[in-house]
Design an enzyme around this catalytic site. Structure first.
Site, short mmCIF file in Angstrom:
data_model
loop_
_atom_site.label_atom_id
_atom_site.label_comp_id
_atom_site.label_asym_id
_atom_site.label_seq_id
_atom_site.Cartn_x
_atom_site.Cartn_y
_atom_site.Cartn_z
N TYR A 189 -2.50 -0.20 9.93
CA TYR A 189 -2.17 -0.78 8.81
C TYR A 189 -1.20 -0.05 8.31
CZ TYR A 189 -4.18 -0.98 4.02
OH TYR A 189 -3.95 -0.90 2.53
N SER A 207 1.02 -1.64 0.23
CA SER A 207 -0.18 -0.39 0.47
C SER A 207 1.07 1.08 0.18
CB SER A 207 -1.05 -0.27 1.44
OG SER A 207 -1.46 1.34 0.88
#
Length: 275
Positions: free
Chosen positions: A209, A194
């Site tokens: 995250y 990501s």
């Protein structure tokens, strides 16, 4: 003319000659890199993924988004599929759609809930893939916060689930698939990362995250360990749309002919380890 150039060079100070030589070597290196890119991108024919890596591909989180797009792209390349996700109905639906468009490939579905008992799920997955030459692994499964939250606001069950799915699940799936790739000396591992792990350092309000996505860089070390030749990472750029994202990735994978090596691009959410 050549003799005139030689005479001119002899009249130059040593440091000027040294700097000129370094500049020439730098230019030559970059020019060769450019010619290589031209050859790979426009002139060289794609390789067959089945022959180069194996006839099966395993995709986690394969019922939605990027994982689903990867499944369709792999099917179009002629690879048989192992679809892994937690929702049986969605798995059956995606399997049916893929086989309708690609009637000649085989599709196996395996139900694994990475947020529940991931160890038991991986054991079931190992039974399902036993004896298959898995050539491509897409580690796509992942979860994040339900909304943006400060660190102290994140419920313990939420962050534990993120760690379990994004870290433990990815690691266990890879350890289950990797030995057969090493045994056959071919395969490709793709970890979906990501931009949250690098574009915005520590990604405020999604820090846990971002940390779990950044940790998927462990594939750098897997790739380095498996190398038989030295070399720098090859960089490539993908676009954020699911369809363009996966199509451009496969274009890269199909054109890669090096027998060993590793490449990465965290900005584009893809980390590739191939050997």
């Amino acid at each position: 003319m050549l003799s005139t150039m030689v005479i001119h060079l002899k009249t130059q100070p040593l440091f000027v000659l040294l700097l000129s030589f370094i500049g020439f070597i730098t230019f030559l290196k970059n020019f060769i890199i450019f010619l290589k890119w031209i050859f790979i991108t426009f002139l060289r024919t794609p390789k067959n993924l089945v022959q180069s890596y194996g006839s099966w591909a395993l995709i986690t989180g394969s019922t939605d988004g990027i994982g689903k797009a990867f499944a369709f792209q792999l099917a179009q390349k002629g690879l048989n599929l192992i679809l892994v996700a937690r929702n049986l109905n969605k798995l059956q639906q995606v399997s049916s759609e893929i086989k309708t468009q690609n009637p000649n490939i085989k599709v196996k579905i395996i139900v694994v809930d990475f947020s529940f008992d991931v160890t038991k799920g991986i054991q079931e997955m190992k039974k399902g893939i036993e004896g298959l030459d898995i050539g491509v692994l897409i580690n796509n499964v992942g979860v994040t916060y339900p909304r943006a939250m400060f660190f102290h606001e994140v419920d313990e069950n939420i962050w534990k689930n993120i760690v379990k799915v994004n870290l433990e699940g990815t690691t266990l799936v890879t350890t289950a698939v990797l030995p057969s790739m090493i045994g056959r000396k071919k395969g490709a591992i793709v970890n979906i990362g990501s931009g949250a792990s690098i574009v915005v350092p520590s990604h405020p309000l999604f820090s846990i995250y971002a940390a779990t996505k950044a940790n998927r860089n462990w594939s750098f070390f897997v790739g380095k360990f498996l190398q038989t030749k030295s070399g720098e990472p090859e960089k490539y750029m993908l676009l954020p749309s699911y369809e363009i994202h996966t199509r451009e990735f496969f274009r890269f994978l199909c054109l890669w002919y090096n027998s060993s090596g590793w490449s990465s691009n965290n900005h584009c959410n893809i980390i590739v380890c191939h050997f």
